[in-house]
Enzyme design. Structure first.
Site, short mmCIF file in Angstrom:
data_model
loop_
_atom_site.label_atom_id
_atom_site.label_comp_id
_atom_site.label_asym_id
_atom_site.label_seq_id
_atom_site.Cartn_x
_atom_site.Cartn_y
_atom_site.Cartn_z
N LYS A 117 1.16 -0.94 -0.09
CA LYS A 117 0.03 -0.27 -0.16
C LYS A 117 0.97 0.59 -0.58
CE LYS A 117 -3.49 -2.65 2.73
NZ LYS A 117 -4.22 -3.22 2.01
N CYS A 118 1.79 1.02 -0.78
CA CYS A 118 2.68 1.89 -0.51
C CYS A 118 2.63 2.83 -2.36
CB CYS A 118 4.02 1.65 -0.72
SG CYS A 118 5.60 2.87 -1.02
N GLY A 119 3.01 4.19 -2.66
CA GLY A 119 3.68 4.66 -3.54
C GLY A 119 4.61 4.63 -4.83
#
Length: 160
Positions: free
Chosen positions: A35-37
């Site tokens: 759930k990271c850029g």
């Protein structure tokens, strides 16, 4: 002298795996998050894997939840997410800490061998370490370094 092949890790399915099993391969070790850029880098990593795996290249993915809790799921959820959304077929391992007093010894070793610019510790998800066929750390890449920009370094390492 400690070498990368002295470490064991737990696969995402729970089995102990010795890094000695990868002797002779070029490795790219990456701390990942779902759930990271930078999560879309899974696609680029998978492309590198598909391009070079048959030539002795492995990517080892290590989920980490230390950076703004961007990988909160359990190992099964993480594995499913990576396969479903990015078609990941490279080896993934059980969630680890990559910094601090509970850091997995592999990541303590990697950051000693290839310190970052401002600090030795890993600062964010998708920090990458390229390892030679002999087990030496060739380079450390920042999270914003896209997998495709590492391709030439991988090709060079495979030729050596």
């Amino acid at each position: 002298m400690v070498r990368i092949y002295d470490y064991s890790v737990k696969s995402i399915s729970g089995e102990e795996k010795s890094l000695a099993d990868y002797k002779g391969d070029v490795l790219l070790i990456v701390n990942t998050a779902s759930k990271c850029g930078f999560t879309p880098q899974f696609a680029g990593l998978q492309e590198l894997y598909k391009s070079h795996n048959e030539h002795g290249f492995e990517i080892l993915g290590f989920p980490c939840n230390q950076f703004h809790h961007q990988d909160p799921g359990n190992d099964q959820e993480i594995s499913s997410f990576c396969q479903r959304n990015y078609g990941v077929t490279f080896p993934m391992f059980s969630k680890v800490d990559v910094k601090g007093e509970n850091a997995h010894p592999l990541f303590t070793y990697l950051t000693e061998e290839a310190p970052g610019l401002m600090t030795k510790q890993i600062k964010w998800n998708f920090t990458k370490f390229l390892i030679s066929k002999n087990g030496d750390v060739i380079n450390r890449y920042a999270p914003q370094t896209k997998p495709e920009s590492i391709n030439k370094d991988i090709e060079k390492a495979l030729e050596e």
